[in-house]
Enzyme design. Structure first.
Site, PDB file in Angstrom:
ATOM      1  N   GLU A  75       0.820  -1.207   0.000  1.00  0.00           N
ATOM      2  CA  GLU A  75       0.000   0.000   0.000  1.00  0.00           C
ATOM      3  C   GLU A  75       0.859   1.264   0.000  1.00  0.00           C
ATOM      4  OE1 GLU A  75      -3.496   2.181   2.634  1.00  0.00           O
ATOM      5  OE2 GLU A  75      -3.283   0.012   2.696  1.00  0.00           O
TER       6      GLU A  75
ATOM      7  N   LYS B 165      -7.688  -0.146  11.051  1.00  0.00           N
ATOM      8  CA  LYS B 165      -7.098  -0.693   9.830  1.00  0.00           C
ATOM      9  C   LYS B 165      -5.763  -0.021   9.564  1.00  0.00           C
ATOM     10  CE  LYS B 165      -6.346  -0.822   5.167  1.00  0.00           C
ATOM     11  NZ  LYS B 165      -5.433   0.012   4.356  1.00  0.00           N
TER      12      LYS B 165
ATOM     13  N   ASP C 284       2.289 -14.587  11.546  1.00  0.00           N
ATOM     14  CA  ASP C 284       0.951 -14.799  10.990  1.00  0.00           C
ATOM     15  C   ASP C 284       0.122 -13.519  11.106  1.00  0.00           C
ATOM     16  OD1 ASP C 284      -1.609 -15.587  10.325  1.00  0.00           O
ATOM     17  OD2 ASP C 284      -1.596 -17.405  11.551  1.00  0.00           O
TER      18      ASP C 284
ATOM     19  N   HIS D  57      -1.017  10.732   0.546  1.00  0.00           N
ATOM     20  CA  HIS D  57      -1.312   9.415   0.008  1.00  0.00           C
ATOM     21  C   HIS D  57      -1.258   9.417  -1.515  1.00  0.00           C
ATOM     22  CE1 HIS D  57      -3.090   5.412  -0.227  1.00  0.00           C
ATOM     23  NE2 HIS D  57      -3.894   5.886  -1.155  1.00  0.00           N
TER      24      HIS D  57
END
Length: 442
Positions: free
Chosen positions: A86, A283, A299, A396
């Site tokens: 991302e 998130k 994991d 971003h």
């Protein structure tokens, strides 16, 4: 096209799997074979190692592996490895690390390291009778039956910490649990925990069948449903925090330190009370956590599941981070439940995982917990800092610019033109297309 099911796919060679896929699903187009081939490692032994990490493997799926430097964590200066695709994640973490480096950096505290697992079972017996049997016979037998399994872990300072009988009959008829807590030291411990729990299930059956106080009907009613660890580890938790005087909260956005602190705290409070915001807020935290989790061979699905379950532990989904302003001091922190390891699994096999752990100074599992919590806190600080000042899109979209240009087939010279063009502008997809078309039309 109607496709046919395949028998024995796992028994085919790698090339056989590829040939079947290309012919059955991709109209025999060999270009797809070439796509798979170009991601194979030229070192055949290394490629074989990667093939054996999973099942039915036909190629490797690359993710960018980046570095976020300047993290001062508990007095140690670290560069964090981050595997993430991302745009802006590594940049935001790095910027936050640099912001806090001259303010004391990040401080962490390991609150607890307990991990949990359960034997879930059904039995038609009075609760007090089962509890008496557990207290005076079964509990001791469970510890004895797992001594050979836990020997090595106990030698390293870990093992089974406690075993409890949990009555869940109010929620499901005749449902009980053997709930065990574990310390797995530097390993994530999933295989160790599950091995112990499976022995619990066997011992439970054996001991109930031998118990004279149970009737034949009670014995026959026993069903061991499953023995499995829990990825919800609310007692395996680390706190990471930053703090400074508000007068030291210098921000280059043009607003005052006091206004920045006030707006930042408001943004965190909104995430604490509004689940729609908290979901995106958390998130973003996990952007930072997962990137380091993946880079260190752990994991990320387990860390995600645990973090979000913890965020909803009080019956309402809420922020994992918190902020206070007291007596002129700005404080921002996260309590992160996370279970990771630095031995076992991919940590001893994957070359880049070995590199990551070496880069981090070969941390213990507890030190890695601290690093992960800091990475999540830094990512959240960077996101909130943008949101309450310039807005999220400016930074971003600037990071996303090259993705847009690569999709349009821009040359290196054209990319440099766009870097200059958007130096003082906010990148938008529409503006990139318009300027690209104008540039090509010249």
């Amino acid at each position: 096209m109607n496709h046919q099911p395949v028998e024995g796919f796992s028994k085919l060679t790698k090339q056989g799997k590829i040939d079947w896929l290309v012919n059955e699903y991709l109209e025999g187009n060999k270009d797809y074979q070439n796509i798979l081939n170009q991601y194979w490692n030229e070192n055949t032994e290394l490629q074989k190692l990667h093939d054996e990490f999973s099942e039915n493997t036909i190629s490797n799926f690359y993710m960018p592996y980046g570095i976020a430097p300047n993290f001062l964590i508990d007095g140690k200066l670290l560069a964090l490895p981050m595997a993430v695709e991302e745009s802006s994640v590594v940049a935001a973490a790095s910027k936050a690390a640099k912001f806090w480096i001259d303010k004391g950096g990040f401080k962490t505290t390991i609150i607890n390291t307990k991990k949990l697992g359960h034997t879930h079972f059904i039995i038609e017996v009075e609760s007090h009778k089962l509890q008496h049997f557990f207290n005076f016979k079964l509990k001791k037998k469970l510890f004895e039956a797992t001594e050979s399994i836990t020997a090595n872990m106990r030698n390293r300072g870990g093992g089974i910490l406690e075993i409890k009988l949990v009555d869940k009959t109010a929620e499901m008829p005749n449902y009980y649990q053997l709930k065990a807590s574990f310390d797995t030291v530097d390993s994530m411990g999933a295989n160790f925990i599950n091995s112990c729990l499976e022995q619990f299930g066997k011992t439970l059956k054996e001991e109930i069948s031998l118990e004279e106080d149970f009737t034949k009907e009670e014995k026959d009613s026993l069903q061991v449903v499953m023995n499995i660890l829990s990825n919800f580890t609310p007692d395996c938790i680390v706190r990471a925090e930053v703090s400074c005087k508000i007068e030291d909260l210098k921000d280059d956005s043009g607003i005052s330190n006091e206004e920045f602190a006030r707006k930042f705290k408001q943004a965190v409070t909104i995430a604490e009370i509004e689940p729609f915001r908290a979901t995106t807020h958390n998130k973003g935290i996990m952007n930072g956590v997962d990137a380091v989790v993946i880079a260190t061979g752990n994991d990320f699905r387990a860390t995600e599941a645990c973090a979000h379950a913890y965020a909803a532990r009080d019956g309402k989904y809420s922020s994992l981070t918190h902020c206070t302003i007291d007596n002129g001091i700005f404080r921002f922190w996260i309590d992160l439940p996370i279970s990771v390891g630095v031995v076992g699994g991919l940590t001893n096999l994957h070359p880049l995982v070995k590199f990551s752990l070496a880069l981090l100074g070969k941390p213990s599992a507890q030190e890695l917990m601290s690093i992960l919590a800091v990475s999540g806190l830094a990512q959240n600080f960077g996101a909130l800092r943008s949101l309450v000042t310039t807005g999220i899109q400016k930074g971003h979209m600037k990071m996303h610019l090259f993705n847009i240009l690569n999709q349009m087939g821009a040359t290196e010279a054209e990319k440099q033109h766009f870097v200059t063009y958007f130096k003082d502008k906010t990148v938008t997809h529409h503006e990139v297309i318009d300027e690209f078309n104008r540039l090509r039309a010249q």
